[in-house]
Design an enzyme around this catalytic site. Structure first.
Site, short mmCIF file in Angstrom:
data_model
loop_
_atom_site.label_atom_id
_atom_site.label_comp_id
_atom_site.label_asym_id
_atom_site.label_seq_id
_atom_site.Cartn_x
_atom_site.Cartn_y
_atom_site.Cartn_z
N ASN A 10 137.11 143.22 144.30
CA ASN A 10 136.64 144.49 144.87
C ASN A 10 135.53 145.00 143.95
OD1 ASN A 10 136.27 147.08 145.77
ND2 ASN A 10 138.30 147.82 145.17
N LYS A 12 133.59 147.45 144.35
CA LYS A 12 133.41 148.91 144.41
C LYS A 12 131.91 149.25 144.54
CE LYS A 12 137.74 149.41 142.03
NZ LYS A 12 138.63 150.19 141.16
N HIS A 100 142.44 151.98 149.97
CA HIS A 100 142.32 151.92 148.51
C HIS A 100 142.54 153.32 147.93
CE1 HIS A 100 140.65 151.53 144.50
NE2 HIS A 100 140.90 150.24 144.62
N GLU A 102 141.10 154.95 145.74
CA GLU A 102 139.88 155.75 145.59
C GLU A 102 139.46 156.36 146.93
OE1 GLU A 102 137.62 152.71 143.56
OE2 GLU A 102 139.01 152.91 141.88
N GLU A 172 148.89 148.55 144.29
CA GLU A 172 148.00 148.95 143.20
C GLU A 172 148.44 150.32 142.65
OE1 GLU A 172 143.93 146.95 143.46
OE2 GLU A 172 143.85 148.69 144.75
N GLY A 178 141.55 150.45 136.80
CA GLY A 178 140.39 150.76 135.96
C GLY A 178 140.74 151.37 134.62
N SER A 218 143.78 146.57 136.81
CA SER A 218 143.43 146.01 135.49
C SER A 218 143.83 144.54 135.33
CB SER A 218 144.03 146.87 134.37
OG SER A 218 143.48 148.18 134.42
P1 PGA Z 1 140.62 147.29 138.41
O1 PGA Z 1 140.54 147.76 139.94
O2 PGA Z 1 140.91 145.80 138.43
O3 PGA Z 1 139.28 147.61 137.83
O4 PGA Z 1 141.74 148.04 137.79
C1 PGA Z 1 141.43 147.25 140.91
C2 PGA Z 1 141.17 147.90 142.23
O5 PGA Z 1 140.87 149.10 142.26
O6 PGA Z 1 141.25 147.25 143.29
#
Ligand code: PGA
Length: 256
Positions: A10, A12, A100, A102, A172, A178, A218
């Site tokens: 992803n 983003k 997601h 976000e 998640e 992140g 992460s």
């Molecule tokens: P990250 O993001 O691996 O940077 O923690 C995962 C995601 O948001 O899908």
């Protein structure tokens, strides 16, 4: 049970289409046929890079699937700024992330919105990656199972069992995204088990056994193997580490 692992990147809101072309090319140099036979690999760039990445994939005959990070459930119309499922399908997009954290937290996607998006994605012949996860406060309040079960139910509402079976779910935990702070593999596997049991309950044992459930938050080359060692975890949704082709290739080749 024959669930083939899926490792999806992803990206983003990162990379111009020119950078995206380089990223997918570099990734392809680091993977070979044996890797793709073992794992399904997908990249989910921003909308503006889908066409360019599609062209690289098609020109070089890469077994990398294209994914989008979000979609609107409506087919067409006066919805400024929105992108529909048929538009993505025409670009060869195979997976669409819906829900997601976000999107939920920053853009206000409700549980019902996520369900409509997943339904539209499936109706258009694509595969949703339905993302669910609890916040730190919810985890500390002991609400994890209730929260992720509610998100999952809403995400898969009205979807037939055989269709759920070919969908993808991503667990998640919001506090792990992140932050560099992963869920420990036992904790992740426990939540994934809750999700699989919920699907078996709502859509039948066949769907529960067949649906692929990913872990996300992460994930990196150093921790992926521990997640993949869990029977119920079928892959990963990878954010930060997917931006670096070396790291993402190392995540894909988790057994090395
Ligand atoms: P990250 O993001 O691996 O940077 O923690 C995962 C995601 O948001 O899908």
């Amino acid at each position: 049970m024959g669930r083939k692992p899926l490792i999806a990147g992803n990206w983003k809101m990162h990379a111009t289409h020119l950078e995206a072309i380089q990223m997918v090319q570099k990734l392809s140099y680091r993977l070979d046929i044996a890797d793709y036979e073992r794992v399904d690999v997908a990249v989910c760039p921003p909308f503006t890079s889908l066409r360019s990445v599609q062209t690289v994939i098609e020109t070089d005959h890469l077994p990398i699937a294209l994914g989008a990070q979000d979609v609107d459930w409506r087919g067409q119309g006066a919805f400024t700024g929105a992108v529909s499922v048929p538009m993505l399908a025409a670009l060869g997009v195979r997976y669409v992330i819906v829900g997601h954290s976000e999107r939920r937290a920053i853009f206000g996607d409700s549980e019902a919105d996520v369900g409509k998006k997943a339904g539209a994605v499936l109706e258009g012949g694509l595969t949703p990656i339905v993302a669910v996860g609890e916040s730190l406060e919810q985890r500390e309040a002991g609400e994890t199972s209730a929260v992720i079960t509610s998100q999952l139910r809403a995400g898969l509402k009205g979807i037939e069992p055989d269709v759920v079976a070919r969908s993808v779910v991503a667990y998640e935990p919001v506090w792990a995204i992140g932050t560099g702070r992963t869920a420990d593999p036992d904790t992740a596997a426990e939540s994934v088990g809750v999700l699989r049991a919920e699907i078996a309950d709502s859509h039948g044992d066949g769907a529960g056994a067949a649906v692929r459930i990913l872990y996300g938050g992460s994930v990196n080359p150093g921790n992926i193997a521990a997640f993949m060692a869990k029977r119920d975890i079928d892959g990963a949704l990878v954010g930060g580490a997917s931006l670096d082709p070396d790291q993402f290739a190392a995540v894909v080749r988790f057994w090395v």
